[in-house]
Design a protein around this motif. Structure first.
Motif, PDB file in Angstrom:
ATOM      1  N   GLU A 113      -3.746   0.307  -2.703  1.00 15.87           N
ATOM      2  CA  GLU A 113      -3.237  -0.962  -2.193  1.00 15.87           C
ATOM      3  C   GLU A 113      -3.404  -2.023  -3.279  1.00 15.87           C
ATOM      4  N   HIS A 169      -8.203   3.382  -1.555  1.00 13.09           N
ATOM      5  CA  HIS A 169      -8.584   3.663  -0.173  1.00 13.09           C
ATOM      6  C   HIS A 169      -9.051   5.099   0.071  1.00 13.09           C
ATOM      7  N   ARG A 210       0.850  -1.200   0.000  1.00 14.61           N
ATOM      8  CA  ARG A 210       0.000   0.000   0.000  1.00 14.61           C
ATOM      9  C   ARG A 210       0.877   1.237   0.000  1.00 14.61           C
TER      10      ARG A 210
END
Length: 269
Positions: free
Chosen positions: A184, A172, A134
């Motif tokens: 991610e 995200h 990520r």
């Protein structure tokens, strides 16, 4: 000498435009009769008219043409022409991109007459072992580099991927971002491995999703999101997490966009 109407015929330029050239100080009559205000031009002035019209055809403004004609050094003219060539190349690149986008949209419209072509499926993605990285990337172009980092980590630990392999891109950010994207990447794996500096291994939980699987370029994403949004409005579910894509056939596997297979997913509750 020639009266303005005669010179107009010889130069292929309207009298109105010749008067405009005069007003812009681009082309002054060789003589103006003070008694009747008649304007007269000489044959040698046809060369100037032809220069003006040629430069106009290149896209130069009259104000810039006036500046160019006042240059005595031929090298200065070359600089203007080179600059305009660069501008045209940039304009052509933009126009070509717009043309290609229009052609792509037209092809998609021909193949998919309405939103019913994007079939929404309600399903549960089971718990799965994944390797994950990520990172906040500058823009969408940074995703491929992130996949390369994940691939290098997998090679370093001789990671065994699930069959079929499942690659997931998870966005995200709470709202859409086209820069500084919190991304991610996950790949499903078999076996146990050690965490690395950037890459982690863990069991991702099961999640309920609404998804649309489509083949072709990512240019279809607006229509896919439209189909998902319309479906969601008719259901007793709410969005409950980041949007993600399952890359069944990704750009890493083939450079041909027509062969890409992507499953766009919304997490539900």
């Amino acid at each position: 000498m020639f009266k303005i109407k005669q010179f107009s015929k010889l130069s292929g330029t309207s009298s109105r435009m010749l008067r405009h050239y005069e007003k812009m100080d681009l082309l002054k009559p060789a003589k103006i009769d003070p008694d009747n205000n008649y304007r007269y031009y000489q044959a040698e002035q046809l060369t100037t008219v032809n220069k003006i019209k040629k430069l106009q055809s290149f896209g130069f403004s009259l104000a810039l043409i006036k500046e160019i004609l006042n240059q005595e050094n031929p090298v200065d003219l070359e600089k203007y022409l080179y600059t305009r060539q660069q501008e045209l190349a940039e304009e052509l690149a933009v126009i070509t991109q717009q043309k290609d986008s229009l052609a792509q949209i037209q092809a998609e419209l021909d193949d998919r007459q309405n939103l019913l072509d994007y079939h929404v499926v309600l399903k549960e993605l089971p718990a799965r072992k994944v390797m994950s990285i990520r990172k906040v990337i500058a823009d969408a172009s940074g995703e491929s580099e992130l996949w390369q980092t994940l691939g290098a980590a997998a090679e370093a630990q001789k990671v065994q991927f699930s069959s079929p392999p499942v690659g997931i891109s998870i966005y995200h950010d709470e709202e859409y971002q086209d820069q500084q994207i919190d991304l991610e990447l996950q790949s499903t794996v078999v076996g146990d491995y050690s965490d690395m500096e950037e890459v982690k291994f863990f069991v991702a939980p099961a999640i309920k999703t609404a998804s649309v699987t489509f083949q072709g370029s990512y240019g279809q994403m607006p229509q896919v999101m439209n189909a998902l949004a319309r479906w969601l409005e008719t259901q007793d579910y709410e969005m409950a997490g980041p949007m993600f894509n399952i890359n069944h056939v990704s750009p890493a596997q083939t450079p041909d966009p027509e062969k890409w297979v992507t499953e766009a997913c919304l997490v539900l509750k």
